[in-house]
Write a protein that holds these residues in place. Structure first.
Motif, mmCIF file in Angstrom:
data_model
loop_
_atom_site.group_PDB
_atom_site.id
_atom_site.type_symbol
_atom_site.label_atom_id
_atom_site.label_comp_id
_atom_site.label_asym_id
_atom_site.label_seq_id
_atom_site.Cartn_x
_atom_site.Cartn_y
_atom_site.Cartn_z
ATOM 1 N N PRO A 1 0.767 -1.068 -0.131
ATOM 2 C CA PRO A 1 -0.131 -0.086 0.032
ATOM 3 C C PRO A 1 0.894 1.144 -0.031
ATOM 4 O O PRO A 1 0.401 2.433 -0.532
ATOM 5 C CB PRO A 1 -0.990 -0.093 1.222
ATOM 6 C CG PRO A 1 -0.999 -1.451 1.624
ATOM 7 C CD PRO A 1 0.510 -2.068 1.049
ATOM 8 N N SER A 2 2.156 1.088 0.502
ATOM 9 C CA SER A 2 2.947 2.372 0.571
ATOM 10 C C SER A 2 3.481 2.557 -0.712
ATOM 11 O O SER A 2 4.067 3.884 -0.898
ATOM 12 C CB SER A 2 3.744 2.130 1.621
ATOM 13 O OG SER A 2 4.724 1.002 1.512
ATOM 14 N N ALA A 3 3.664 1.847 -1.531
ATOM 15 C CA ALA A 3 4.572 1.930 -2.957
ATOM 16 C C ALA A 3 3.732 1.252 -3.922
ATOM 17 O O ALA A 3 4.309 0.375 -4.714
ATOM 18 C CB ALA A 3 6.078 1.566 -2.639
ATOM 19 N N PRO A 4 2.513 1.532 -4.159
ATOM 20 C CA PRO A 4 1.775 0.974 -5.328
ATOM 21 C C PRO A 4 2.329 1.393 -6.680
ATOM 22 O O PRO A 4 2.730 2.418 -7.104
ATOM 23 C CB PRO A 4 0.220 1.628 -5.191
ATOM 24 C CG PRO A 4 0.616 2.930 -4.650
ATOM 25 C CD PRO A 4 1.704 2.744 -3.709
ATOM 26 N N PRO A 5 2.461 0.476 -7.673
ATOM 27 C CA PRO A 5 3.108 0.532 -8.917
ATOM 28 C C PRO A 5 1.791 1.444 -9.700
ATOM 29 O O PRO A 5 0.739 1.489 -9.483
ATOM 30 C CB PRO A 5 3.431 -0.763 -9.579
ATOM 31 C CG PRO A 5 2.193 -1.730 -8.812
ATOM 32 C CD PRO A 5 2.190 -1.062 -7.320
ATOM 33 N N VAL A 6 2.584 2.145 -10.887
ATOM 34 C CA VAL A 6 1.688 2.869 -11.660
ATOM 35 C C VAL A 6 1.002 1.879 -12.701
ATOM 36 O O VAL A 6 1.786 1.217 -13.563
ATOM 37 C CB VAL A 6 2.166 4.154 -12.230
ATOM 38 C CG1 VAL A 6 1.334 4.797 -13.489
ATOM 39 C CG2 VAL A 6 2.696 4.972 -11.178
ATOM 40 N N VAL A 7 -0.124 1.579 -12.909
ATOM 41 C CA VAL A 7 -0.713 0.619 -14.016
ATOM 42 C C VAL A 7 -1.723 1.191 -14.253
ATOM 43 O O VAL A 7 -2.813 1.761 -14.014
ATOM 44 C CB VAL A 7 -0.996 -0.762 -13.285
ATOM 45 C CG1 VAL A 7 -1.513 -1.485 -13.955
ATOM 46 C CG2 VAL A 7 0.103 -1.330 -12.276
ATOM 47 N N HIS A 8 -1.937 0.773 -15.916
ATOM 48 C CA HIS A 8 -3.206 1.460 -16.768
ATOM 49 C C HIS A 8 -3.971 0.160 -17.061
ATOM 50 O O HIS A 8 -3.633 -0.792 -17.868
ATOM 51 C CB HIS A 8 -2.656 2.136 -17.861
ATOM 52 C CG HIS A 8 -1.972 3.379 -17.541
ATOM 53 N ND1 HIS A 8 -2.608 4.640 -16.710
ATOM 54 C CD2 HIS A 8 -0.496 3.792 -17.370
ATOM 55 C CE1 HIS A 8 -1.556 5.357 -16.445
ATOM 56 N NE2 HIS A 8 -0.540 4.953 -16.791
ATOM 57 N N LEU A 9 -4.931 -0.103 -16.151
ATOM 58 C CA LEU A 9 -5.832 -1.279 -16.441
ATOM 59 C C LEU A 9 -6.893 -1.180 -17.533
ATOM 60 O O LEU A 9 -7.679 0.010 -17.690
ATOM 61 C CB LEU A 9 -6.647 -1.503 -15.179
ATOM 62 C CG LEU A 9 -5.785 -2.077 -13.995
ATOM 63 C CD1 LEU A 9 -6.550 -2.165 -12.601
ATOM 64 C CD2 LEU A 9 -5.023 -3.207 -14.184
ATOM 65 N N GLN A 10 -6.980 -2.195 -18.302
ATOM 66 C CA GLN A 10 -7.966 -2.488 -19.216
ATOM 67 C C GLN A 10 -8.704 -3.793 -18.972
ATOM 68 O O GLN A 10 -7.865 -4.768 -18.954
ATOM 69 C CB GLN A 10 -7.604 -2.116 -20.865
ATOM 70 C CG GLN A 10 -7.106 -0.985 -21.060
ATOM 71 C CD GLN A 10 -6.572 -0.960 -22.737
ATOM 72 O OE1 GLN A 10 -6.684 -1.975 -23.164
ATOM 73 N NE2 GLN A 10 -6.224 0.255 -22.961
ATOM 74 N N VAL A 11 -10.199 -3.857 -19.170
ATOM 75 C CA VAL A 11 -10.797 -5.017 -19.111
ATOM 76 C C VAL A 11 -12.006 -4.750 -19.918
ATOM 77 O O VAL A 11 -12.466 -3.783 -20.104
ATOM 78 C CB VAL A 11 -11.169 -5.390 -17.665
ATOM 79 C CG1 VAL A 11 -12.381 -4.302 -16.940
ATOM 80 C CG2 VAL A 11 -11.716 -6.674 -17.563
#
Length: 317
Positions: free
Chosen positions: A259-269
Motif C-alpha cells: 500500500p505504501s508503494a503501489p505501482p503505476v498501472v493502466h488497467l483495461q478489461v
C-alpha cells in the motif's frame, strides 16, 4: 484505483432479440437501436443439426449461443452496446469455422464490430522502423533517436501490429520515439507469465521502461512493475489474470502489493469479461493509474484495438 471513483457496473443490455427479416447474404448485420445499443445479427445457411456463435463472453448462457433455424437459414441477433467488437467463429455441428458470409477475417477469425477499427493500425506506405529478430523475441528500433523503452509480452502475437501502431503513434507525436522489445513467451508461456521472478528479472530494459501484456501477460506486467520499480515505471495491463492462482489462495499478486508503494498501472478489461471484474477491481484498489473498460470480451482483436490508448496514457503520465 487510488484517487479514482469506484467502478459502477452498468446494467447489461437485453441479451437477444428475435431476428428481423433480412437478406442473409452478409453476416453479421448491425442495426442501430436507441440508448446507445446496436443489434448484431449473425447468419449461416446450410444443413446442420446445430450452429453456434463462438464469440468470447458474448453471452453468459451457453444456450443463447445456439442459432435459431428457419428452413436452412440459421440466425441469431444479439443486443450490444455501441463500441462493441469481437473476433468470432461459427460452430457447425461441433466444427469451428470462419463465417462464410463475412468477408472480414483476421488471423483465422471473423470480425464483428459496431465501431471502426483503431486508426493507429492503418498500415503506412513506408515503415518508420527496423524490426530485428533477437534471442528473446523481436526488437523495434524507430528511425528517430529513441527517448524511451517499451516491453510487450507475448511478442509473437504483436509482430505484425505493434510496429505499425508505434510508427503511427510516434509520427503523430502521441508517443516519444521508443525502442520496443517484443518478448516471445514460447511453449512455457504459463510458467513464464505467472509472476515468475527469474523471467521478470531477465526482461530487457533501458532507462524508464513501460511494460504491457494481456491475460497472463497483463498479470506479469503488473508484477514486473511491482517487483522491479527501478526498471519499469508503468505497466499497461489488458484483461489481466488477477484471479491467479486457482486454489485456496487466489489473487496472490493483490496480496503482495505494498500500500505504501503501489505501482503505476493502466488497467483495461472488457465489459463482457464478468469473471475478471471482481479480481480487477480488487487489485485496482492497490494501484495508482487509470482504469478503462472496452466493449467486448477476452479477445486479442479487442486488445489490438485498445492497446494504443493504454500506451498513450502510460507515456503521458
Amino acid at each position: 484505483m487510488r484517487d479514482l471513483p469506484p467502478r459502477v457496473p452498468r446494467p447489461a443490455p437485453p441479451l437477444t432479440l428475435p431476428t428481423p427479416a433480412h437478406d442473409a447474404s452478409l453476416s453479421p448485420r448491425v442495426t442501430s437501436l436507441d440508448d446507445g445499443l446496436s443489434a448484431v445479427t449473425f447468419s449461416w445457411r446450410g444443413q446442420a443439426e446445430e450452429v453456434r456463435v463462438l464469440a468470447n463472453k458474448l453471452t453468459h448462457d451457453t444456450d443463447a449461443a445456439v442459432m435459431e433455424r428457419t428452413g436452412d437459414l440459421w440466425h441469431r441477433t444479439y443486443v450490444v452496446r455501441d463500441g462493441w467488437r469481437a473476433s468470432y467463429r461459427l460452430s457447425v455441428d461441433g466444427t469451428a469455422i470462419a463465417d462464410p458470409l463475412n468477408p472480414r477475417v483476421w488471423q483465422g477469425f471473423s470480425i464483428a464490430e459496431t465501431t471502426p477499427p483503431s486508426p493507429w493500425l492503418a498500415a503506412r506506405a513506408e515503415p518508420l522502423h527496423e524490426l530485428s529478430r533477437q534471442t528473446i523475441g523481436w526488437r523495434y528500433d524507430p528511425v528517430r533517436p529513441p527517448r524511451g523503452t517499451l516491453v510487450v509480452l507475448d511478442g509473437e502475437h504483436w509482430v505484425d501490429d505493434l510496429p505499425v501502431m508505434l510508427d503511427n503513434l510516434i509520427e503523430a507525436g502521441e508517443l516519444p520515439p521508443v525502442t520496443a522489445w517484443l518478448v516471445e513467451s514460447g511453449p512455457d508461456r504459463v510458467g513464464r507469465l505467472t509472476c515468475n521472478p527469474e523471467f521478470v528479472d531477465a526482461l530487457p530494459y533501458e532507462g524508464a521502461t513501460v511494460i504491457a501484456g494481456q491475460s497472463f501477460g497483463g498479470l506479469t506486467a503488473v508484477y514486473a512493475a511491482h517487483r522491479r520499480p527501478d526498471r519499469f515505471v508503468a505497466a499497461v495491463s489488458q484483461s489481466g489474470s488477477f484471479w491467479w492462482p486457482n486454489g485456496p489462495e487466489p489473487e496472490w499478486l493483490t496480496g503482495e502489493l505494498s500500500p505504501s508503494a503501489p505501482p503505476v498501472v493502466h488497467l483495461q478489461v472488457g465489459t463482457d469479461e464478468w469473471a475478471l471484474h471482481g479480481p480487477t477491481a480488487r487489485i485496482g484498489e492497490r494501484l495508482q493509474g487509470t482504469y478503462r473498460e472496452y466493449e467486448g470480451g477476452h479477445d486479442r482483436y479487442c486488445w489490438r484495438n485498445e492497446l494504443a490508448t493504454g500506451l498513450i496514457t502510460a507515456y503521458a503520465s
